[in-house]
Design a protein around this motif. Structure first.
Motif, short mmCIF file in Angstrom:
data_model
loop_
_atom_site.label_atom_id
_atom_site.label_comp_id
_atom_site.label_asym_id
_atom_site.label_seq_id
_atom_site.Cartn_x
_atom_site.Cartn_y
_atom_site.Cartn_z
N SER A 318 30.69 35.03 40.62
CA SER A 318 31.97 34.90 39.67
C SER A 318 32.46 36.33 39.55
CB SER A 318 31.37 34.59 38.35
OG SER A 318 30.57 35.37 37.63
N TYR A 319 33.72 36.31 39.06
CA TYR A 319 34.55 37.40 38.54
C TYR A 319 34.92 37.24 37.60
CZ TYR A 319 38.49 40.69 38.66
OH TYR A 319 39.59 41.56 38.54
N ASP A 320 34.82 38.16 36.48
CA ASP A 320 35.27 38.29 35.15
C ASP A 320 36.80 38.70 35.06
OD1 ASP A 320 31.95 38.75 33.75
OD2 ASP A 320 32.90 37.02 34.25
N GLY A 321 37.05 39.97 35.62
CA GLY A 321 38.40 40.53 35.27
C GLY A 321 38.28 41.02 33.61
N ASP A 322 39.49 40.78 33.07
CA ASP A 322 39.30 41.39 31.68
C ASP A 322 38.88 40.38 30.68
OD1 ASP A 322 41.20 39.18 31.29
OD2 ASP A 322 42.92 40.52 31.20
N GLY A 323 38.21 39.16 31.28
CA GLY A 323 37.55 38.27 30.32
C GLY A 323 38.60 37.10 29.62
N SER A 324 39.71 37.52 29.84
CA SER A 324 40.62 36.33 29.15
C SER A 324 40.87 35.08 29.86
CB SER A 324 42.17 36.77 29.04
OG SER A 324 42.55 37.35 30.22
N GLU A 325 41.09 34.19 28.99
CA GLU A 325 40.95 32.70 29.75
C GLU A 325 41.92 32.41 30.92
OE1 GLU A 325 41.23 28.04 28.07
OE2 GLU A 325 41.90 29.90 26.79
N GLY A 337 42.33 35.78 52.11
CA GLY A 337 41.33 36.80 51.59
C GLY A 337 41.70 37.35 50.10
N TYR A 338 42.67 36.49 49.42
CA TYR A 338 43.02 36.68 48.14
C TYR A 338 43.03 35.45 47.22
CZ TYR A 338 44.79 41.46 49.39
OH TYR A 338 44.88 42.74 49.83
N VAL A 339 42.93 35.74 46.09
CA VAL A 339 43.11 34.27 44.84
C VAL A 339 43.79 34.87 43.80
CG1 VAL A 339 41.75 33.03 43.31
CG2 VAL A 339 40.71 33.36 45.25
N ALA A 340 44.78 34.19 43.56
CA ALA A 340 45.74 34.50 42.37
C ALA A 340 45.31 33.80 41.13
CB ALA A 340 47.32 34.06 42.62
N LEU A 341 45.39 34.66 40.02
CA LEU A 341 44.75 34.22 38.75
C LEU A 341 46.06 34.09 37.78
CD1 LEU A 341 41.23 35.88 38.68
CD2 LEU A 341 41.92 33.52 39.55
N GLY A 342 46.21 33.10 37.08
CA GLY A 342 47.14 33.41 35.86
C GLY A 342 46.43 33.13 34.54
N ARG A 343 46.37 34.27 33.85
CA ARG A 343 45.73 34.38 32.61
C ARG A 343 46.60 34.40 31.39
NH1 ARG A 343 40.48 36.30 33.42
NH2 ARG A 343 39.98 37.20 35.49
N LYS A 344 46.20 34.47 30.15
CA LYS A 344 46.81 34.17 28.95
C LYS A 344 48.16 35.19 28.95
CE LYS A 344 46.80 33.85 24.05
NZ LYS A 344 46.15 33.92 22.62
N ASN A 345 47.81 36.58 29.37
CA ASN A 345 48.72 37.63 29.10
C ASN A 345 49.08 38.40 30.48
OD1 ASN A 345 47.57 37.49 25.91
ND2 ASN A 345 49.90 37.76 26.23
N SER A 346 48.60 37.85 31.62
CA SER A 346 48.58 38.65 32.82
C SER A 346 48.56 37.56 34.15
CB SER A 346 47.31 39.59 32.83
OG SER A 346 46.28 38.91 33.10
N VAL A 347 48.91 38.15 35.18
CA VAL A 347 48.70 37.52 36.38
C VAL A 347 47.88 38.61 37.40
CG1 VAL A 347 50.00 36.87 38.70
CG2 VAL A 347 50.83 36.24 36.39
N GLU A 348 46.92 38.20 38.01
CA GLU A 348 46.03 38.97 38.87
C GLU A 348 45.75 38.45 40.26
OE1 GLU A 348 41.70 41.00 37.80
OE2 GLU A 348 42.08 39.31 36.87
N LEU A 349 45.76 39.43 41.14
CA LEU A 349 45.48 39.15 42.56
C LEU A 349 44.16 39.87 42.75
CD1 LEU A 349 48.81 39.64 44.60
CD2 LEU A 349 47.69 37.54 44.44
N VAL A 350 43.13 38.90 43.17
CA VAL A 350 41.56 39.35 43.50
C VAL A 350 41.59 39.11 44.87
CG1 VAL A 350 39.32 38.93 42.83
CG2 VAL A 350 41.07 38.34 41.23
N LYS A 351 41.01 40.60 45.55
CA LYS A 351 40.90 40.52 46.83
C LYS A 351 39.17 40.02 46.93
CE LYS A 351 40.71 43.40 50.95
NZ LYS A 351 40.98 44.80 51.52
N LEU A 352 38.88 39.02 47.83
CA LEU A 352 37.60 38.63 47.88
C LEU A 352 36.84 39.37 49.10
CD1 LEU A 352 38.45 34.68 48.35
CD2 LEU A 352 37.95 36.07 46.21
#
Length: 352
Positions: A318-325, A337-352
Motif C-alpha cells: 500500500s501507499y499512504d501519501g498524506d493519509g487523507s481519504e 507506470g503512474y496512478v492518479a489519486l483524488g483526495r479531499k484537498n489534493s490531486v496526486e500522481l504516484v509513480k509505481l
C-alpha cells in the motif's frame, strides 16, 4: 502532488500519450459557496505544484469528471464547436460538456437528464455517475438517484434511451471496454445488485451479483483486457468484489481491505490481473487478483511500506501519501507506470 484551493471530490486525468499530464478536478463546497472546475497541465517528471491553467464556475459539485477517451474528433465537429480530445464532461443534475483549449475552458452545452421537464435545472434528480463509451465516443450512459439510467447521444445532445435500472438509487455505471461488448453496460446501486444491460434490448437486464443482506454497492469498473471481469466496492464494506460474469451470483474473488473501506476501484490498463483501490483511511492498495497478493510495493520516500496490523492486511502492498481519504483513483493507459489519486484537498500522481 498539488493542493486544491477548496475541498475536492471529482477528478480525471486525460488518457494522452505524451509527457504532460492533463488533470481536471472539481470542488465540493457547501451550498452557499460557489463551486468550480479547475484544469492543471504539468509534466509527469517534474517536481513541485503545477500552475492553474484554467478554471470555470460549476453550479453544483461535480459527482464525476471524464475526459474524452481518445484524441479523435467526433463527426459533428465544426469550427465553432470542436469535439476533439480536449473535451471533458462533468455530472451534477445535468451532464455538462466542456472543452479546454490550452488557455481556458469553454462550455459546449448541457445534456439534461430527464425528458419533458419544465424547470430542468432545479427539479432534476442528481446524476450520481456516468461513463463514456471507449468504442462509440458519441455515447454516454448516466446513472441517477431516481433509479434510472439514461443513454445520451453526445453529438445530437439529447437522451437516446431512459430506463428504470434498479429498485433503488443507481450509484455507478460502466460500459463494456472491448469492441465485442460495446453494446453492454453494467450498473450498481443501493439495492446491492450488479446488473448488465444490453442496449439492443433494454427491457431486460441480468443480475450477476448481489451483496449479502442487499448492502449498497457504490462503484464498479469493467476490465478493459478481460471482458469477463468486473470489480465493485460497497458502502461500508471492507471488501473488493471481483465478479466473473460467466459464473454469476457468487464473487470470483473477495479482496479484504483490512479495517478501512474502499471508495473507488480501477483495473490496470496493461494487465488483466491487477487492480487498484483507494480507501477511506487514505491508503492506495494494488492487488494481483490471481491470488489476492500485490504485484509490487508502491514506494514512499524511497522505502517500501512495512507491515502494519492497523493498516492493510499483509498480502497487500500500500501507499499512504498524506493519509487523507482517497475519493478517486485512475490508472491511465498512456502512463501505466503512474496512478492518479483524488483526495479531499489534493490531486496526486504516484509513480509505481
Amino acid at each position: 502532488q498539488y493542493s486544491t484551493p477548496w475541498p475536492s471530490y471529482a477528478m480525471a486525468v486525460a488518457n494522452r500519450d505524451q509527457d504532460r499530464c492533463l488533470a481536471v478536478v472539481g470542488s465540493h463546497r457547501d451550498q452557499d459557496q460557489p463551486n468550480a472546475l479547475q484544469v492543471r497541465e504539468f509534466p509527469f517528471y517534474s517536481e513541485g505544484p503545477p500552475p492553474v491553467t484554467a478554471q470555470i464556475d460549476h453550479t453544483f459539485p461535480a459527482s464525476k469528471l471524464l475526459w474524452k477517451p481518445t484524441n479523435n474528433a467526433l463527426s459533428s465537429t465544426t469550427a465553432d464547436r470542436v469535439m476533439d480530445g480536449q473535451l471533458f464532461v462533468s455530472s451534477s443534475v445535468t451532464l455538462d460538456i466542456w472543452r479546454y483549449d490550452g488557455a481556458g475552458i469553454k462550455s459546449l452545452g448541457k445534456l439534461p437528464y430527464a425528458r419533458n421537464t419544465k424547470d430542468r435545472e432545479l427539479s432534476q434528480p442528481p446524476l450520481t455517475s456516468f461513463d463514456w463509451s471507449p468504442i462509440n465516443e458519441s455515447k454516454i450512459v448516466g446513472s441517477s438517484m431516481d433509479t434510472t439510467c439514461s443513454i445520451f447521444d453526445l453529438e445530437k445532445q439529447k437522451i437516446e434511451s431512459q430506463l428504470i435500472a434498479h429498485d433503488k438509487a443507481v450509484y455507478d455505471v460502466c460500459y463494456g471496454q472491448r469492441e465485442s461488448i460495446v453494446h453492454l453496460f453494467s450498473s450498481v446501486g443501493a439495492d446491492g445488485s450488479v446488473r448488465i444491460f444490453d442496449q439492443r434490448n433494454l427491457e431486460h437486464s441480468t443480475i450477476i451479483f448481489e451483496t449479502p443482506c442487499s448492502r449498497a454497492l457504490l462503484r464498479l469498473h469493467w476490465n478493459s483486457i478481460d471482458k469477463n471481469l468486473i470489480a465493485c466496492v460497497g458502502m461500508d464494506i471492507p471488501t473488493i468484489f471481483v465478479i466473473d460474469i460467466r459464473r454469476p451470483t457468487v464473487a470470483w474473488r473477495e479482496l479484504s481491505t483490512g479495517n478501512s473501506c474502499p471508495n473507488c476501484v480501477a483495473w490496470a490498463p496493461h494487465s488483466k490481473y491487477h487492480l487498484v483501490c483507494g480507501t477511506q483511511n487514505g491508503q492506495t492498495l494494488i492487488w494481483d487478483v490471481r491470488d489476492g497478493t500485490a504485484p509490487a510495493a508502491v514506494k514512499k520516500s524511497g522505502t517500501e511500506k512495512t507491515e502494519d496490523a492497523n493498516k492493510a492486511p499483509p498480502s497487500v502492498m500500500s501507499y499512504d501519501g498524506d493519509g487523507s481519504e482517497v475519493f478517486q483513483v485512475q490508472w491511465p493507459a498512456c502512463k501505466p507506470g503512474y496512478v492518479a489519486l483524488g483526495r479531499k484537498n489534493s490531486v496526486e500522481l504516484v509513480k509505481l
